[in-house]
Every structure is written in structure tokens, then in C-alpha cells.
Design an enzyme around this catalytic site. Structure first.
Site, PDB file in Angstrom:
ATOM      1  N   THR A  78       5.258   2.114   6.100  1.00  0.00           N
ATOM      2  CA  THR A  78       3.956   1.916   6.321  1.00  0.00           C
ATOM      3  C   THR A  78       3.234   3.224   7.064  1.00  0.00           C
ATOM      4  OG1 THR A  78       2.227   0.366   7.446  1.00  0.00           O
ATOM      5  CG2 THR A  78       4.522   0.362   8.107  1.00  0.00           C
ATOM      6  N   ASP A 110       3.580  -0.422  12.148  1.00  0.00           N
ATOM      7  CA  ASP A 110       3.580  -1.849  12.694  1.00  0.00           C
ATOM      8  C   ASP A 110       4.941  -2.642  12.350  1.00  0.00           C
ATOM      9  OD1 ASP A 110       3.226  -2.234  10.168  1.00  0.00           O
ATOM     10  OD2 ASP A 110       1.268  -3.670  10.649  1.00  0.00           O
ATOM     11  N   ASP A 139       5.549  -5.447   5.495  1.00  0.00           N
ATOM     12  CA  ASP A 139       6.075  -6.482   5.644  1.00  0.00           C
ATOM     13  C   ASP A 139       6.081  -7.730   4.632  1.00  0.00           C
ATOM     14  OD1 ASP A 139       3.553  -6.644   5.734  1.00  0.00           O
ATOM     15  OD2 ASP A 139       3.119  -7.669   7.801  1.00  0.00           O
ATOM     16  N   ASP A 144       1.136   2.275   9.090  1.00  0.00           N
ATOM     17  CA  ASP A 144       0.251   1.597  10.278  1.00  0.00           C
ATOM     18  C   ASP A 144       1.545   1.674  11.385  1.00  0.00           C
ATOM     19  OD1 ASP A 144      -1.491   1.053   8.684  1.00  0.00           O
ATOM     20  OD2 ASP A 144      -0.783  -0.864   8.017  1.00  0.00           O
ATOM     21  N   ARG A 189       3.657 -15.654  -4.502  1.00  0.00           N
ATOM     22  CA  ARG A 189       2.424 -16.333  -4.622  1.00  0.00           C
ATOM     23  C   ARG A 189       1.469 -15.723  -5.826  1.00  0.00           C
ATOM     24  NH1 ARG A 189       2.098 -15.030   0.784  1.00  0.00           N
ATOM     25  NH2 ARG A 189       0.307 -13.634   0.400  1.00  0.00           N
ATOM     26  N   GLY A 225       0.642  -1.226   0.029  1.00  0.00           N
ATOM     27  CA  GLY A 225      -0.080   0.142   0.129  1.00  0.00           C
ATOM     28  C   GLY A 225       0.923   1.134   0.007  1.00  0.00           C
ATOM     29  N   ARG A 227      -4.241  -1.864  10.381  1.00  0.00           N
ATOM     30  CA  ARG A 227      -4.409  -2.983  10.484  1.00  0.00           C
ATOM     31  C   ARG A 227      -4.263  -3.870  11.836  1.00  0.00           C
ATOM     32  NH1 ARG A 227      -0.442  -6.417   6.697  1.00  0.00           N
ATOM     33  NH2 ARG A 227       1.194  -5.194   7.743  1.00  0.00           N
TER      34      ARG A 227
HETATM   35  O1  F6P Z   1      -0.832  -1.458   5.447  1.00  0.00           O
HETATM   36  C1  F6P Z   1      -1.493  -0.262   5.124  1.00  0.00           C
HETATM   37  C2  F6P Z   1      -2.857  -0.174   4.864  1.00  0.00           C
HETATM   38  O2  F6P Z   1      -3.220   1.089   4.606  1.00  0.00           O
HETATM   39  C3  F6P Z   1      -3.815  -0.847   6.163  1.00  0.00           C
HETATM   40  O3  F6P Z   1      -3.798   0.039   7.188  1.00  0.00           O
HETATM   41  C4  F6P Z   1      -5.174  -1.295   5.757  1.00  0.00           C
HETATM   42  O4  F6P Z   1      -5.612  -2.182   6.329  1.00  0.00           O
HETATM   43  C5  F6P Z   1      -4.564  -1.740   4.179  1.00  0.00           C
HETATM   44  O5  F6P Z   1      -3.344  -1.098   3.962  1.00  0.00           O
HETATM   45  C6  F6P Z   1      -5.559  -1.448   3.275  1.00  0.00           C
HETATM   46  O6  F6P Z   1      -5.020  -1.686   1.725  1.00  0.00           O
HETATM   47  P1  F6P Z   1      -5.626  -1.629   0.503  1.00  0.00           P
HETATM   48  O7  F6P Z   1      -6.980  -1.142   0.638  1.00  0.00           O
HETATM   49  O8  F6P Z   1      -4.826  -0.781  -0.295  1.00  0.00           O
HETATM   50  O9  F6P Z   1      -5.916  -3.183  -0.075  1.00  0.00           O
END
Ligand code: F6P
Length: 377
Positions: free
Chosen positions: A149, A153, A127, A151, A90, A17, A195
Site C-alpha cells: 500500500t 498503514d 488490509d 499508505d 462480500r 488499489g 486513508r
Molecule cells: O489505499 C490506497 C489508496 O490509494 C488510499 O490512499 C485512497 O484512499 C484509496 O486507495 C483510493 O482508492 P480508489 O480511488 O482506487 O478507490
């Protein structure tokens, strides 16, 4: 960890993302590489540029010149494009019978980069991308990983770029909701991304003076949220702001998933609506939901994120210059350091429930709505 072969040509890829600051990393990598006399290339859309080059008119790999990376530090998104679909480890392919089989295409990436005489790859991602970096590195490609990220995390780095921008936007949104919530005497539930970690919810919730913050690390009891709302009502505060992390879960329950996929690739969402529904039933208060979602990933990076991203990009190039291989750039206040990719993998950085930010929130009277008789001190 250290190898000696001189570098002539490097490539950068942005995967997963998007996060504010990616363009700043690209610029820092390009300028730092060019300064050393190296050629710098950008792979389009994660690794699609090398796996599906025929899909790109300009080619799947772009030569990054000074002109190409001019004026991009402050721009959101990534000029190279990104993808959190079709993970090369994958990769889904359709079989003649219409079924889908997942194949490992990482060998093809190594081969394609060698064919382009790329000496090293700087891979920028979360990750998922880190796991790809690890595989590519084990297959003999020289790789430096840059953590990204919103997040926050990722383990083994104090912070990632993108997080500050996301927290800033979420905080501003919460600020704006106070007056409308107060005017209508409503409960406003604000769902934020993150997340399985509650960093964005916690930081924005505290900074924006929320009344309740629900994070994955502290399972909530909806009765505690209702109690807070009623207590505030009794004090003449007829509105309440509840910030909910998308991965929050009730005691004994699990996070709400909107799209089930393998492993950690599942997509979270819907908890804001669920919490609002339960608040309406338990308190009979008018309750509205705001899902900030991808707004948190957009816009111009804050100066903190720009600086972090520029520092990470330049540090990645310095790592290559010093002969490092298979490492991730990490923030270790007040400087940056390098950690082996294998050490950074597999673990998620959660909010420590005894952190001073959590304690601060509690001292401010913010509830985490955990089960039990009293809020923990
Ligand atoms: O990891 C970044 C993030 O924005 C998360 O907070 C969220 O859950 C996820 O990506 C959403 O990803 P997408 O909608 O792009 O699949």
C-alpha cells in the site's frame, strides 16, 4: 505454520488499489518460482480471473514465463490488473427484483485454484486483501501474503512498497508549489492520500518544508493554521504551504467521506477544499488547493520500492519453499521476516504522535495545528 507438501505450481494475485512496485513483486515471484522448477500463474484483476474467467480472452489465469515478466521492474501499475471493487468475501449480485445481495465467493476461489492444480497462492495486497488471504488460508489453501500500500498503514511490517514513491512524488509537488505560492503570496493547500493514517502527509510535508501538516492522528484546530499563516505574514513570509492528509479531521469532527460504503471501504476526500475554505474565511488570504490523489499511485517505483518489492516477492517464494503457510512477508529492518496472517490483520499502523519524525517537524517550526494553547514539545 510450516507444511511439507512439495510445490509444483503457484499463482499470484494483486488486489486492492495499485501501488508502484507491484510489477517488481510479480517478476520476483515468477523468476524465483521458475528457478525452482515450479510453474507460475498470474490471476487477472485480483480474483476476477478465477471468478469470471469467461470475461478474459486469454483466460483469467496467465502462465508467467520469463518473457512475460521481462522488463517490468520499473513499471508502475500491475501487469495482472487489480480491483478494489467486488470483494469476493462480500461479492455483490443482483437479485431478480433488482436488489443487491452480497455473497461469499471465497469457496469458489479455493475450488477454482484446486481445479487448476495450484498448490499455493501468493496474494499481494493491503488490509482488504489480507482479510481475503486469511479466509482462503483457513479454507485450506496454502497462502503467503505480500503487504502492499502507498499508505504505509499495514501493521506488523516496518514499511510497505509504494510508500516511498508516493512520498517522493508528493515531496516534489510541494517543492514546486513553494515558488508559485511565494510569487503570488498565497496559501497553497496540498491534499494527499493515506486513508486514516498520516504517513504520506507527514513524510512529504517534512521533506518538502511545509508550514503546517494536518494528519488524522492529530486532530486540527483551523485557528492554529490561521495563526501560523498570520505569524508568517508578520515575518514577511507572505505565503504558506499546508499539507493535508485525506483522513485529517478537525478536533471533535470526523474525516470527510465522498463515498459511503461498508466498513473501511468508504472513500475519503474533500478535506483540502474544506480547509482552504476555512483559511480564506479566517485569514482573507488567497488560497488554492492541489489534490494529488491518484498521481501518488502512478509512475515508476523508486529504487527503494523496487528493491522492497523484489525482496518481498522472492521472500514469498522462499517461504513456500521452506514449507510456510498462512504467513505475511514483513520488513523488519534490516531483513525480512514472516508473521502469521492472523497477527497482521485488523489493526492499522498509525503515525505514533511521539515519533521522532513528529518531533523533528515541531523542531523545524512546522505546526500540526492541534487544539490547545501551545504546540506540544
Ligand atoms: O489505499 C490506497 C489508496 O490509494 C488510499 O490512499 C485512497 O484512499 C484509496 O486507495 C483510493 O482508492 P480508489 O480511488 O482506487 O478507490
Amino acid at each position: 505454520m510450516a507444511t511439507k507438501k512439495a510445490i509444483k505450481r503457484i499463482a499470484i494475485s494483486t488486489g486492492g488499489g495499485d501501488a508502484p512496485g507491484l510489477n517488481a513483486v510479480i517478476r520476483a515471484v515468477a523468476l524465483s518460482g521458475l528457478k525452482r522448477g515450479w510453474e507460475v500463474y498470474g490471476i487477472r484483476d485480483g480474483f476476477h480471473g478465477v471468478l469470471l474467467p469467461e470475461q478474459y480472452e486469454e483466460g483469467g489465469i496467465l502462465k508467467l514465463t520469463r518473457e512475460r515478466v521481462r522488463g517490468i521492474t520499473h513499471l508502475g501499475g500491475t501487469m495482472l490488473g487489480t480491483s478494489n471493487r467486488n470483494n469476493p468475501m462480500r461479492y455483490p449480485i443482483e437479485l431478480p427484483d433488482g436488489s443487491i445481495e452480497e455473497v461469499d465467493r471465497t469457496d469458489e476461489i479455493v475450488r477454482a485454484l484446486r481445479l487448476h492444480h495450484i498448490d499455493a497462492l501468493i496474494s499481494v495486497g493491503g488490509d482488504g486483501s489480507l482479510a481475503i488471504s486469511d479466509v482462503l488460508s483457513k479454507k485450506g489453501l496454502r497462502v503467503i501474503h505480500v503487504p502492499k500500500t502507498i499508505d504505509n498503514d499495514l501493521d506488523k511490517t516496518d514499511a510497505t512498497f509504494g510508500f516511498d514513491t508516493a512520498v517522493g512524488f508528493a515531496t516534489e509537488s510541494i517543492d514546486r508549489l513553494h515558488s508559485t505560492a511565494a510569487s503570488h503570496g498565497r496559501v497553497m493547500v496540498v491534499e494527499v492520500m493515506g486513508r486514516y493514517a498520516g504517513w504520506i502527509a507527514l513524510h512529504a510535508g517534512v521533506a518538502g518544508s511545509a508550514d503546517a501538516i494536518l494528519i488524522p492522528e492529530i486532530p486540527y484546530d483551523i485557528r492554529k493554521v490561521a495563526r501560523k499563516i498570520k505569524d508568517r505574514d508578520q515575518m514577511g513570509r507572505h505565503y504558506t504551504i499546508v499539507v493535508v492528509a485525506e483522513g485529517a479531521k478537525p478536533t471533535g469532527g470526523s474525516a470527510m467521506v465522498v463515498e459511503h460504503k461498508k466498513g473501511k471501504d468508504e472513500r475519503l476526500g474533500g478535506i483540502g477544499e474544506q480547509v482552504a475554505k476555512e483559511i480564506r474565511t479566517t485569514t482573507e488570504k488567497e488560497t488554492r488547493v492541489v489534490v494529488l490523489g491518484h498521481l501518488l499511485r502512478g509512475g515508476s517505483p523508486t529504487s527503494l520500492d523496487r528493491l522492497r518489492a523484489l525482496r518481498f516477492g522472492a521472500a514469498a517464494v522462499r517461504a513456500l519453499d521452506k514449507g510456510y503457510d498462512g504467513v505475511m512477508v514483513a520488513l523488519a529492518y534490516p531483513t525480512v521476516k514472516y508473521v502469521p496472517i492472523t497477527d497482521a490483520m485488523g489493526q492499522m499502523k498509525h503515525v505514533p504522535v511521539d515519533s521522532d519524525t513528529i518531533m523533528t517537524a515541531r523542531d523545524m517550526g512546522i505546526t500540526f495545528a492541534e487544539a490547545g494553547d501551545t504546540e506540544k514539545k
